[in-house]
Design a protein around this motif. Structure first.
Motif, PDB file in Angstrom:
ATOM      1  N   MET A 164      -2.577  10.440   7.573  1.00  0.00           N
ATOM      2  CA  MET A 164      -2.022  10.304   7.206  1.00  0.00           C
ATOM      3  C   MET A 164      -3.345   9.677   6.781  1.00  0.00           C
ATOM      4  O   MET A 164      -4.158   9.531   7.943  1.00  0.00           O
ATOM      5  CB  MET A 164      -1.131   9.222   7.024  1.00  0.00           C
ATOM      6  CG  MET A 164      -0.932   7.630   5.589  1.00  0.00           C
ATOM      7  SD  MET A 164       0.018   6.255   5.647  1.00  0.00           S
ATOM      8  CE  MET A 164      -0.889   6.079   7.158  1.00  0.00           C
ATOM      9  N   THR A 165      -4.210   9.677   5.631  1.00  0.00           N
ATOM     10  CA  THR A 165      -5.381   9.100   5.403  1.00  0.00           C
ATOM     11  C   THR A 165      -5.258   7.917   4.791  1.00  0.00           C
ATOM     12  O   THR A 165      -4.267   7.185   4.040  1.00  0.00           O
ATOM     13  CB  THR A 165      -5.668  10.380   4.557  1.00  0.00           C
ATOM     14  OG1 THR A 165      -6.017  12.019   3.803  1.00  0.00           O
ATOM     15  CG2 THR A 165      -7.429   9.940   3.985  1.00  0.00           C
ATOM     16  N   ALA A 166      -6.504   7.141   5.481  1.00  0.00           N
ATOM     17  CA  ALA A 166      -6.563   5.638   5.136  1.00  0.00           C
ATOM     18  C   ALA A 166      -7.380   5.567   3.951  1.00  0.00           C
ATOM     19  O   ALA A 166      -7.972   6.798   3.289  1.00  0.00           O
ATOM     20  CB  ALA A 166      -7.570   5.419   6.332  1.00  0.00           C
ATOM     21  N   ALA A 167      -7.395   3.974   3.439  1.00  0.00           N
ATOM     22  CA  ALA A 167      -8.143   3.754   2.274  1.00  0.00           C
ATOM     23  C   ALA A 167      -8.894   3.775   2.707  1.00  0.00           C
ATOM     24  O   ALA A 167      -9.772   3.807   3.444  1.00  0.00           O
ATOM     25  CB  ALA A 167      -7.542   2.482   1.707  1.00  0.00           C
ATOM     26  N   PRO A 168      -9.933   3.730   1.218  1.00  0.00           N
ATOM     27  CA  PRO A 168     -11.790   3.602   1.210  1.00  0.00           C
ATOM     28  C   PRO A 168     -12.711   2.469   1.721  1.00  0.00           C
ATOM     29  O   PRO A 168     -11.677   1.569   1.304  1.00  0.00           O
ATOM     30  CB  PRO A 168     -11.583   4.248  -0.305  1.00  0.00           C
ATOM     31  CG  PRO A 168     -10.802   4.251  -0.857  1.00  0.00           C
ATOM     32  CD  PRO A 168      -9.313   4.161  -0.290  1.00  0.00           C
ATOM     33  N   GLN A 169     -13.059   3.649   3.089  1.00  0.00           N
ATOM     34  CA  GLN A 169     -13.534   1.896   4.076  1.00  0.00           C
ATOM     35  C   GLN A 169     -15.194   1.515   2.977  1.00  0.00           C
ATOM     36  O   GLN A 169     -15.658   1.642   2.597  1.00  0.00           O
ATOM     37  CB  GLN A 169     -14.188   2.499   5.341  1.00  0.00           C
ATOM     38  CG  GLN A 169     -12.331   1.961   5.585  1.00  0.00           C
ATOM     39  CD  GLN A 169     -13.150   2.490   7.386  1.00  0.00           C
ATOM     40  OE1 GLN A 169     -14.165   1.541   7.984  1.00  0.00           O
ATOM     41  NE2 GLN A 169     -12.967   3.199   8.207  1.00  0.00           N
ATOM     42  N   ASP A 214      -2.005   4.167   2.886  1.00  0.00           N
ATOM     43  CA  ASP A 214      -2.035   5.547   2.505  1.00  0.00           C
ATOM     44  C   ASP A 214      -2.868   6.400   1.132  1.00  0.00           C
ATOM     45  O   ASP A 214      -2.955   5.581   0.187  1.00  0.00           O
ATOM     46  CB  ASP A 214      -0.798   6.246   1.820  1.00  0.00           C
ATOM     47  CG  ASP A 214      -0.855   7.709   1.390  1.00  0.00           C
ATOM     48  OD1 ASP A 214      -2.113   8.360   1.716  1.00  0.00           O
ATOM     49  OD2 ASP A 214       0.792   8.307   1.545  1.00  0.00           O
ATOM     50  N   ARG A 215      -4.142   6.869   1.411  1.00  0.00           N
ATOM     51  CA  ARG A 215      -5.079   6.237   0.538  1.00  0.00           C
ATOM     52  C   ARG A 215      -5.612   5.608  -0.090  1.00  0.00           C
ATOM     53  O   ARG A 215      -5.987   4.197   0.606  1.00  0.00           O
ATOM     54  CB  ARG A 215      -5.210   7.770  -0.266  1.00  0.00           C
ATOM     55  CG  ARG A 215      -5.024   9.147   0.773  1.00  0.00           C
ATOM     56  CD  ARG A 215      -3.878   9.966  -0.701  1.00  0.00           C
ATOM     57  NE  ARG A 215      -3.011  10.250  -0.469  1.00  0.00           N
ATOM     58  CZ  ARG A 215      -1.668  10.652  -0.876  1.00  0.00           C
ATOM     59  NH1 ARG A 215      -2.156  11.340  -2.004  1.00  0.00           N
ATOM     60  NH2 ARG A 215      -0.690  10.962  -0.536  1.00  0.00           N
ATOM     61  N   ASP A 216      -5.121   5.168  -1.321  1.00  0.00           N
ATOM     62  CA  ASP A 216      -5.963   3.909  -2.363  1.00  0.00           C
ATOM     63  C   ASP A 216      -4.886   3.026  -2.187  1.00  0.00           C
ATOM     64  O   ASP A 216      -4.872   2.439  -2.723  1.00  0.00           O
ATOM     65  CB  ASP A 216      -6.180   4.566  -3.565  1.00  0.00           C
ATOM     66  CG  ASP A 216      -5.317   5.438  -4.242  1.00  0.00           C
ATOM     67  OD1 ASP A 216      -4.915   5.951  -3.949  1.00  0.00           O
ATOM     68  OD2 ASP A 216      -6.579   5.520  -5.109  1.00  0.00           O
ATOM     69  N   ARG A 217      -3.774   3.743  -1.433  1.00  0.00           N
ATOM     70  CA  ARG A 217      -2.609   2.635  -1.994  1.00  0.00           C
ATOM     71  C   ARG A 217      -2.166   1.917  -0.413  1.00  0.00           C
ATOM     72  O   ARG A 217      -2.055   2.271   0.819  1.00  0.00           O
ATOM     73  CB  ARG A 217      -1.347   3.201  -2.326  1.00  0.00           C
ATOM     74  CG  ARG A 217      -1.540   3.644  -3.145  1.00  0.00           C
ATOM     75  CD  ARG A 217      -1.416   3.102  -4.991  1.00  0.00           C
ATOM     76  NE  ARG A 217      -0.843   3.944  -5.633  1.00  0.00           N
ATOM     77  CZ  ARG A 217      -2.411   4.574  -6.614  1.00  0.00           C
ATOM     78  NH1 ARG A 217      -3.647   3.955  -5.518  1.00  0.00           N
ATOM     79  NH2 ARG A 217      -2.527   4.613  -7.515  1.00  0.00           N
ATOM     80  N   ALA A 218      -2.223   0.363  -0.539  1.00  0.00           N
ATOM     81  CA  ALA A 218      -1.721  -0.436   0.314  1.00  0.00           C
ATOM     82  C   ALA A 218      -0.005  -1.542   0.228  1.00  0.00           C
ATOM     83  O   ALA A 218      -0.423  -2.242  -0.722  1.00  0.00           O
ATOM     84  CB  ALA A 218      -2.372  -1.210   0.361  1.00  0.00           C
ATOM     85  N   THR A 219       0.836  -0.830   1.029  1.00  0.00           N
ATOM     86  CA  THR A 219       2.274  -2.193   0.475  1.00  0.00           C
ATOM     87  C   THR A 219       2.532  -2.244   1.383  1.00  0.00           C
ATOM     88  O   THR A 219       2.505  -1.483   2.723  1.00  0.00           O
ATOM     89  CB  THR A 219       3.377  -0.932  -0.460  1.00  0.00           C
ATOM     90  OG1 THR A 219       2.971   0.136   0.602  1.00  0.00           O
ATOM     91  CG2 THR A 219       2.696  -0.651  -1.333  1.00  0.00           C
ATOM     92  N   SER A 220       2.755  -3.621   1.831  1.00  0.00           N
ATOM     93  CA  SER A 220       3.892  -4.172   2.544  1.00  0.00           C
ATOM     94  C   SER A 220       5.160  -4.738   2.483  1.00  0.00           C
ATOM     95  O   SER A 220       5.529  -5.108   1.483  1.00  0.00           O
ATOM     96  CB  SER A 220       3.118  -5.235   3.530  1.00  0.00           C
ATOM     97  OG  SER A 220       2.897  -6.490   2.575  1.00  0.00           O
ATOM     98  N   SER A 221       5.794  -4.821   3.719  1.00  0.00           N
ATOM     99  CA  SER A 221       7.966  -5.930   3.022  1.00  0.00           C
ATOM    100  C   SER A 221       6.731  -7.008   3.495  1.00  0.00           C
ATOM    101  O   SER A 221       6.149  -7.721   3.319  1.00  0.00           O
ATOM    102  CB  SER A 221       8.044  -5.681   4.659  1.00  0.00           C
ATOM    103  OG  SER A 221       7.522  -5.908   6.067  1.00  0.00           O
ATOM    104  N   GLY A 222       7.806  -8.105   3.175  1.00  0.00           N
ATOM    105  CA  GLY A 222       7.510  -9.541   2.640  1.00  0.00           C
ATOM    106  C   GLY A 222       7.040 -10.355   4.311  1.00  0.00           C
ATOM    107  O   GLY A 222       6.895  -9.925   5.149  1.00  0.00           O
ATOM    108  N   GLY A 223       7.827 -11.537   3.772  1.00  0.00           N
ATOM    109  CA  GLY A 223       7.097 -13.034   4.880  1.00  0.00           C
ATOM    110  C   GLY A 223       5.688 -12.119   5.760  1.00  0.00           C
ATOM    111  O   GLY A 223       4.783 -13.103   4.854  1.00  0.00           O
ATOM    112  N   THR A 224       5.514 -12.438   6.849  1.00  0.00           N
ATOM    113  CA  THR A 224       4.241 -12.390   6.996  1.00  0.00           C
ATOM    114  C   THR A 224       3.768 -11.208   7.945  1.00  0.00           C
ATOM    115  O   THR A 224       1.954 -10.868   7.775  1.00  0.00           O
ATOM    116  CB  THR A 224       4.326 -13.139   8.473  1.00  0.00           C
ATOM    117  OG1 THR A 224       4.941 -12.276   9.491  1.00  0.00           O
ATOM    118  CG2 THR A 224       4.959 -14.335   8.474  1.00  0.00           C
TER     119      THR A 224
END
Length: 378
Positions: A1-6, A162-172
Protein backbone atom coordinates in the motif's frame (compact mmCIF):
# COMPACT_ATOMS: atom_id res chain seq x y z
CA UNK A 1 0.00 0.00 0.00
CA UNK A 2 1.37 3.38 -0.99
CA UNK A 3 1.37 6.03 1.69
CA UNK A 4 -0.34 9.40 1.32
CA UNK A 5 1.88 12.21 0.02
CA UNK A 6 4.01 13.76 2.73
CA UNK A 7 4.25 17.48 3.20
CA UNK A 8 7.70 18.97 3.58
CA UNK A 9 8.70 19.31 7.20
CA UNK A 10 10.21 22.67 6.41
CA UNK A 11 7.16 24.00 4.57
CA UNK A 12 6.42 27.61 5.56
CA UNK A 13 2.74 27.37 4.61
CA UNK A 14 0.56 25.42 7.04
CA UNK A 15 -1.62 22.61 5.75
CA UNK A 16 -5.30 23.56 5.59
CA UNK A 17 -7.92 20.93 6.39
CA UNK A 18 -11.66 21.25 5.88
CA UNK A 19 -13.99 19.12 8.02
CA UNK A 20 -17.34 18.52 6.30
CA UNK A 21 -19.98 17.95 8.98
CA UNK A 22 -22.78 15.53 8.09
CA UNK A 23 -26.09 15.55 9.96
CA UNK A 24 -25.86 13.52 13.20
CA UNK A 25 -22.05 13.32 13.02
CA UNK A 26 -20.30 11.92 16.08
CA UNK A 27 -18.72 14.69 18.11
CA UNK A 28 -16.03 12.45 19.64
CA UNK A 29 -14.71 11.57 16.17
CA UNK A 30 -14.55 15.24 15.13
CA UNK A 31 -12.71 16.18 18.34
CA UNK A 32 -10.35 13.21 17.96
CA UNK A 33 -9.39 14.50 14.50
CA UNK A 34 -9.03 18.22 15.30
CA UNK A 35 -7.39 18.17 18.74
CA UNK A 36 -4.11 16.57 17.50
CA UNK A 37 -3.80 19.43 15.00
CA UNK A 38 -4.23 22.03 17.74
CA UNK A 39 -1.65 20.31 19.93
CA UNK A 40 0.78 19.96 17.01
CA UNK A 41 0.74 23.74 16.62
CA UNK A 42 1.14 24.29 20.36
CA UNK A 43 4.12 21.95 20.75
CA UNK A 44 5.80 23.25 17.60
CA UNK A 45 5.22 26.87 18.56
CA UNK A 46 3.98 27.74 15.09
CA UNK A 47 1.06 27.08 12.79
CA UNK A 48 1.66 23.72 11.13
CA UNK A 49 -2.04 23.12 10.52
CA UNK A 50 -5.17 25.22 10.17
CA UNK A 51 -8.71 23.90 9.95
CA UNK A 52 -12.25 24.90 9.03
CA UNK A 53 -15.57 23.22 9.74
CA UNK A 54 -17.97 23.24 6.79
CA UNK A 55 -21.63 22.56 6.01
CA UNK A 56 -23.71 22.86 2.84
CA UNK A 57 -25.40 26.15 3.71
CA UNK A 58 -23.10 27.26 6.51
CA UNK A 59 -25.93 26.58 8.98
CA UNK A 60 -25.39 24.87 12.36
CA UNK A 61 -25.16 21.08 12.20
CA UNK A 62 -26.55 18.83 14.92
CA UNK A 63 -24.26 16.11 16.25
CA UNK A 64 -25.56 12.68 17.23
CA UNK A 65 -25.63 13.72 20.91
CA UNK A 66 -27.87 16.72 20.15
CA UNK A 67 -25.19 19.40 20.44
CA UNK A 68 -24.98 21.86 17.56
CA UNK A 69 -21.79 23.09 15.90
CA UNK A 70 -21.80 26.34 13.93
CA UNK A 71 -19.42 25.79 11.01
CA UNK A 72 -16.82 28.27 9.88
CA UNK A 73 -18.09 28.39 6.32
CA UNK A 74 -20.44 26.96 3.72
CA UNK A 75 -19.11 24.59 1.09
CA UNK A 76 -19.52 27.27 -1.61
CA UNK A 77 -16.88 29.49 0.05
CA UNK A 78 -13.68 29.15 -2.04
CA UNK A 79 -11.21 27.96 0.61
CA UNK A 80 -7.67 26.92 -0.31
CA UNK A 81 -7.91 23.44 1.20
CA UNK A 82 -5.21 20.80 1.07
CA UNK A 83 -7.37 18.06 2.60
CA UNK A 84 -11.09 17.44 3.09
CA UNK A 85 -12.28 15.08 5.84
CA UNK A 86 -15.92 13.97 6.00
CA UNK A 87 -17.30 13.58 9.52
CA UNK A 88 -20.14 11.06 9.64
CA UNK A 89 -22.15 9.43 12.35
CA UNK A 90 -25.64 8.02 12.71
CA UNK A 91 -27.53 6.97 9.58
CA UNK A 92 -25.09 7.79 6.77
CA UNK A 93 -27.43 6.25 4.19
CA UNK A 94 -29.98 9.01 4.78
CA UNK A 95 -27.61 11.88 5.62
CA UNK A 96 -25.48 11.69 2.45
CA UNK A 97 -27.33 14.09 0.17
CA UNK A 98 -26.63 14.56 -3.53
CA UNK A 99 -25.14 17.99 -2.80
CA UNK A 100 -22.46 16.38 -0.61
CA UNK A 101 -21.57 13.94 -3.39
CA UNK A 102 -21.29 16.69 -6.00
CA UNK A 103 -19.10 18.85 -3.76
CA UNK A 104 -16.79 15.98 -2.83
CA UNK A 105 -16.36 15.08 -6.48
CA UNK A 106 -15.39 18.68 -7.19
CA UNK A 107 -12.77 18.52 -4.43
CA UNK A 108 -11.34 15.36 -5.96
CA UNK A 109 -11.07 17.08 -9.35
CA UNK A 110 -8.97 19.76 -7.62
CA UNK A 111 -6.60 16.97 -6.50
CA UNK A 112 -7.26 17.51 -2.82
CA UNK A 113 -6.55 14.70 -0.41
CA UNK A 114 -9.73 13.16 0.91
CA UNK A 115 -10.50 11.50 4.21
CA UNK A 116 -13.32 10.41 6.46
CA UNK A 117 -13.98 9.55 10.08
CA UNK A 118 -16.58 7.21 11.56
CA UNK A 119 -19.23 6.63 8.85
CA UNK A 120 -18.08 9.56 6.68
CA UNK A 121 -16.47 6.86 4.53
CA UNK A 122 -19.96 6.18 3.17
CA UNK A 123 -20.08 9.65 1.57
CA UNK A 124 -16.73 9.18 -0.19
CA UNK A 125 -17.80 5.74 -1.41
CA UNK A 126 -21.13 7.02 -2.71
CA UNK A 127 -19.24 9.71 -4.63
CA UNK A 128 -17.15 6.97 -6.26
CA UNK A 129 -14.00 8.32 -4.65
CA UNK A 130 -12.93 5.12 -2.89
CA UNK A 131 -13.16 2.67 -5.79
CA UNK A 132 -9.95 0.64 -5.78
CA UNK A 133 -8.86 2.04 -2.40
CA UNK A 134 -8.52 0.34 0.96
CA UNK A 135 -10.84 2.02 3.44
CA UNK A 136 -11.97 1.78 7.06
CA UNK A 137 -15.37 2.53 8.55
CA UNK A 138 -17.07 1.96 11.89
CA UNK A 139 -17.86 -1.75 12.20
CA UNK A 140 -21.61 -1.08 12.51
CA UNK A 141 -21.56 0.20 8.92
CA UNK A 142 -19.16 -2.39 7.52
CA UNK A 143 -21.59 -5.04 6.26
CA UNK A 144 -23.89 -2.48 4.63
CA UNK A 145 -20.97 -0.80 2.87
CA UNK A 146 -19.59 -4.10 1.60
CA UNK A 147 -22.97 -4.78 0.02
CA UNK A 148 -23.47 -1.27 -1.38
CA UNK A 149 -19.93 -0.55 -2.63
CA UNK A 150 -18.22 -3.75 -3.85
CA UNK A 151 -15.44 -1.80 -5.60
CA UNK A 152 -14.17 -0.45 -2.25
CA UNK A 153 -11.60 -2.64 -0.46
CA UNK A 154 -13.12 -2.35 3.00
CA UNK A 155 -11.13 -3.51 6.00
CA UNK A 156 -11.73 -3.96 9.71
CA UNK A 157 -8.59 -1.96 10.56
CA UNK A 158 -8.96 1.06 12.85
CA UNK A 159 -7.83 3.31 10.02
CA UNK A 160 -6.45 3.04 6.51
CA UNK A 161 -4.08 5.37 4.66
CA UNK A 162 -4.01 4.45 0.98
CA UNK A 163 -2.29 6.94 -1.33
CA UNK A 164 -4.32 10.20 -1.13
CA UNK A 165 -7.15 8.72 0.94
CA UNK A 166 -7.25 8.44 4.74
CA UNK A 167 -10.26 6.86 6.42
CA UNK A 168 -10.88 5.80 10.00
CA UNK A 169 -13.47 4.08 12.10
CA UNK A 170 -15.20 5.97 14.88
CA UNK A 171 -14.64 6.91 18.51
CA UNK A 172 -10.99 7.70 19.23
CA UNK A 173 -9.62 5.97 16.10
CA UNK A 174 -9.31 9.33 14.24
CA UNK A 175 -6.79 10.36 16.91
CA UNK A 176 -4.54 7.46 15.92
CA UNK A 177 -4.92 8.26 12.24
CA UNK A 178 -4.11 11.95 12.69
CA UNK A 179 -1.10 11.19 14.91
CA UNK A 180 0.20 8.85 12.19
CA UNK A 181 -0.24 11.53 9.53
CA UNK A 182 1.35 14.21 11.74
CA UNK A 183 4.28 11.87 12.40
CA UNK A 184 4.78 11.43 8.66
CA UNK A 185 4.60 15.18 8.08
CA UNK A 186 6.74 16.45 10.94
CA UNK A 187 8.47 13.54 12.66
CA UNK A 188 7.77 10.95 15.31
CA UNK A 189 8.89 13.22 18.13
CA UNK A 190 5.97 15.55 17.55
CA UNK A 191 3.44 12.71 17.36
CA UNK A 192 4.84 11.25 20.59
CA UNK A 193 4.62 14.64 22.28
CA UNK A 194 0.96 15.02 21.31
CA UNK A 195 0.27 11.52 22.61
CA UNK A 196 1.85 12.41 25.96
CA UNK A 197 -0.18 15.61 26.24
CA UNK A 198 -3.40 13.65 25.71
CA UNK A 199 -2.28 10.97 28.20
CA UNK A 200 -2.59 8.51 25.35
CA UNK A 201 -0.40 5.57 26.30
CA UNK A 202 -0.10 3.93 22.90
CA UNK A 203 -0.66 5.23 19.38
CA UNK A 204 -2.36 2.43 17.48
CA UNK A 205 -1.10 1.86 13.96
CA UNK A 206 -2.59 0.79 10.63
CA UNK A 207 -2.35 -2.88 11.54
CA UNK A 208 -4.58 -2.56 14.61
CA UNK A 209 -8.05 -3.97 14.09
CA UNK A 210 -11.46 -2.94 15.28
CA UNK A 211 -12.92 -5.45 17.69
CA UNK A 212 -16.07 -6.30 15.77
CA UNK A 213 -18.53 -8.13 18.05
CA UNK A 214 -19.04 -11.62 16.69
CA UNK A 215 -22.79 -11.23 17.25
CA UNK A 216 -22.71 -8.46 14.64
CA UNK A 217 -20.99 -10.75 12.15
CA UNK A 218 -23.12 -13.85 12.75
CA UNK A 219 -26.37 -12.40 14.02
CA UNK A 220 -28.38 -14.79 16.19
CA UNK A 221 -28.23 -17.72 13.78
CA UNK A 222 -25.26 -19.51 15.39
CA UNK A 223 -25.73 -19.62 19.18
CA UNK A 224 -23.41 -22.63 19.58
CA UNK A 225 -20.59 -20.92 17.71
CA UNK A 226 -21.01 -17.78 19.80
CA UNK A 227 -20.84 -19.89 22.95
CA UNK A 228 -17.68 -21.66 21.80
CA UNK A 229 -15.94 -18.37 20.98
CA UNK A 230 -16.95 -16.96 24.38
CA UNK A 231 -15.34 -20.01 26.00
CA UNK A 232 -12.18 -19.47 23.97
CA UNK A 233 -12.00 -15.79 24.96
CA UNK A 234 -12.42 -16.70 28.63
CA UNK A 235 -9.67 -19.32 28.51
CA UNK A 236 -6.66 -17.79 26.79
CA UNK A 237 -4.11 -18.54 29.51
CA UNK A 238 -5.08 -22.22 29.72
CA UNK A 239 -6.55 -23.14 26.34
CA UNK A 240 -9.31 -25.73 26.24
CA UNK A 241 -8.89 -28.63 23.83
CA UNK A 242 -11.14 -28.74 20.80
CA UNK A 243 -12.70 -32.00 22.00
CA UNK A 244 -13.62 -30.35 25.29
CA UNK A 245 -15.08 -27.33 23.49
CA UNK A 246 -17.20 -29.62 21.34
CA UNK A 247 -18.45 -31.46 24.42
CA UNK A 248 -19.40 -28.18 26.16
CA UNK A 249 -21.90 -27.34 23.41
CA UNK A 250 -22.89 -30.93 22.65
CA UNK A 251 -21.51 -31.19 19.10
CA UNK A 252 -18.97 -33.56 17.56
CA UNK A 253 -15.41 -32.53 16.73
CA UNK A 254 -16.29 -32.71 13.02
CA UNK A 255 -19.37 -30.49 13.52
CA UNK A 256 -17.18 -27.99 15.37
CA UNK A 257 -14.75 -27.85 12.45
CA UNK A 258 -17.60 -27.34 10.01
CA UNK A 259 -19.11 -24.51 12.10
CA UNK A 260 -15.87 -22.54 12.01
CA UNK A 261 -15.11 -23.20 8.34
CA UNK A 262 -18.60 -22.23 7.21
CA UNK A 263 -19.01 -19.08 9.32
CA UNK A 264 -15.48 -17.84 10.14
CA UNK A 265 -13.59 -19.36 7.19
CA UNK A 266 -10.88 -20.93 9.33
CA UNK A 267 -10.35 -23.91 11.59
CA UNK A 268 -11.24 -23.60 15.32
CA UNK A 269 -7.59 -24.09 16.27
CA UNK A 270 -6.56 -21.24 13.94
CA UNK A 271 -9.24 -18.96 15.38
CA UNK A 272 -8.17 -19.82 18.94
CA UNK A 273 -4.54 -19.06 18.06
CA UNK A 274 -5.61 -15.71 16.58
CA UNK A 275 -7.36 -14.77 19.83
CA UNK A 276 -4.29 -15.67 21.91
CA UNK A 277 -1.85 -13.83 19.65
CA UNK A 278 -4.07 -10.74 19.51
CA UNK A 279 -4.16 -10.72 23.31
CA UNK A 280 -0.37 -11.13 23.38
CA UNK A 281 0.03 -8.12 21.10
CA UNK A 282 -2.09 -6.01 23.44
CA UNK A 283 0.02 -7.05 26.44
CA UNK A 284 3.28 -6.34 24.61
CA UNK A 285 2.18 -2.85 23.64
CA UNK A 286 0.25 -1.85 26.74
CA UNK A 287 2.08 -3.45 29.69
CA UNK A 288 5.62 -3.90 31.01
CA UNK A 289 5.26 -7.70 31.19
CA UNK A 290 8.27 -9.62 29.92
CA UNK A 291 7.96 -11.67 26.75
CA UNK A 292 8.12 -14.83 28.85
CA UNK A 293 5.24 -13.59 31.01
CA UNK A 294 3.20 -12.61 27.96
CA UNK A 295 3.76 -16.04 26.40
CA UNK A 296 2.59 -17.75 29.58
CA UNK A 297 -0.43 -15.46 29.99
CA UNK A 298 -1.56 -16.37 26.48
CA UNK A 299 -1.24 -20.12 26.82
CA UNK A 300 2.11 -20.80 25.12
CA UNK A 301 4.22 -23.52 26.73
CA UNK A 302 7.54 -22.03 25.59
CA UNK A 303 8.88 -18.65 24.54
CA UNK A 304 10.46 -19.96 21.29
CA UNK A 305 7.12 -21.45 20.23
CA UNK A 306 5.37 -18.19 21.09
CA UNK A 307 7.92 -16.15 19.11
CA UNK A 308 7.59 -18.47 16.09
CA UNK A 309 3.78 -18.23 16.07
CA UNK A 310 3.89 -14.46 16.62
CA UNK A 311 6.32 -13.88 13.75
CA UNK A 312 4.29 -16.07 11.40
CA UNK A 313 1.06 -14.26 12.22
CA UNK A 314 2.16 -10.60 12.53
CA UNK A 315 5.32 -10.66 10.41
CA UNK A 316 7.66 -9.47 13.21
CA UNK A 317 8.97 -11.10 16.39
CA UNK A 318 7.55 -10.05 19.79
CA UNK A 319 10.76 -8.22 20.70
CA UNK A 320 10.51 -5.94 17.65
CA UNK A 321 6.84 -5.30 18.36
CA UNK A 322 7.76 -3.92 21.76
CA UNK A 323 10.68 -1.86 20.43
CA UNK A 324 8.37 -0.27 17.90
CA UNK A 325 6.19 1.21 20.65
CA UNK A 326 9.00 2.81 22.67
CA UNK A 327 8.08 6.42 23.44
CA UNK A 328 10.30 9.27 22.30
CA UNK A 329 11.46 11.96 24.73
CA UNK A 330 10.56 15.57 24.05
CA UNK A 331 13.32 18.04 23.26
CA UNK A 332 12.81 21.44 24.91
CA UNK A 333 13.53 24.50 22.76
CA UNK A 334 13.02 28.23 23.08
CA UNK A 335 10.45 30.24 21.15
CA UNK A 336 11.82 31.45 17.82
CA UNK A 337 11.32 34.85 16.19
CA UNK A 338 9.28 33.33 13.36
CA UNK A 339 6.63 31.97 15.75
CA UNK A 340 6.45 35.23 17.70
CA UNK A 341 6.03 37.26 14.50
CA UNK A 342 3.30 34.92 13.30
CA UNK A 343 1.33 35.31 16.52
CA UNK A 344 1.70 39.10 16.53
CA UNK A 345 0.29 39.25 13.01
CA UNK A 346 -2.58 36.83 13.66
CA UNK A 347 -5.14 39.61 13.98
CA UNK A 348 -4.34 40.78 10.42
CA UNK A 349 -5.52 37.59 8.68
CA UNK A 350 -7.14 38.19 5.28
CA UNK A 351 -10.86 38.86 5.39
CA UNK A 352 -11.59 37.21 2.03
CA UNK A 353 -12.10 33.88 3.78
CA UNK A 354 -12.95 32.76 7.33
CA UNK A 355 -10.16 32.94 9.88
CA UNK A 356 -9.11 29.49 11.02
CA UNK A 357 -9.51 28.78 14.74
CA UNK A 358 -5.91 27.52 14.68
CA UNK A 359 -4.33 30.96 15.13
CA UNK A 360 -6.54 31.88 18.08
CA UNK A 361 -5.80 28.55 19.73
CA UNK A 362 -2.09 29.03 19.09
CA UNK A 363 -2.14 32.54 20.57
CA UNK A 364 -3.90 31.30 23.69
CA UNK A 365 -1.34 28.52 24.06
CA UNK A 366 1.61 30.90 24.37
CA UNK A 367 1.43 30.78 28.15
CA UNK A 368 1.41 26.98 28.33
CA UNK A 369 4.59 25.32 29.66
CA UNK A 370 4.67 23.04 26.63
CA UNK A 371 4.52 25.84 24.08
CA UNK A 372 7.25 25.27 21.43
CA UNK A 373 8.57 22.33 23.43
CA UNK A 374 9.25 20.04 20.46
CA UNK A 375 12.01 20.72 17.97
CA UNK A 376 10.87 19.75 14.49
CA UNK A 377 13.32 17.85 12.34
CA UNK A 378 14.51 19.81 9.30
Amino acid sequence: MTAAPQASRTAAVPQTIGFLLMDDFTLISLASAIEPLRMANQLAGRELYRWFTLSLEGAPVKASDGLQVTPDAATNVPLALDTVIVCGGVGPQRSVQREYVTWLQSQARQLRRLGAVCTGTWALARAGLLDGYEASVHWECLAAMQEAFPKVALTTRLFSIDRDRATSSGGTAPLDMMLTLIGRDHGRELAAGISEMFIYDRVRNEQDQQRVPLKHVLGTTQPRLLEIVALMEANLEEPISLDELADYVNVSRRQLERLFQKNLHCSPSRYYLKLRLTRARQLLKQTAMSIIEVASACGFVSTPHFSKCYREYFGIPPRDERLGSTPVDLVPVTLGKEAAALLQSASYAPVVEPVSAALNALAQARGEPTYASVRLRT
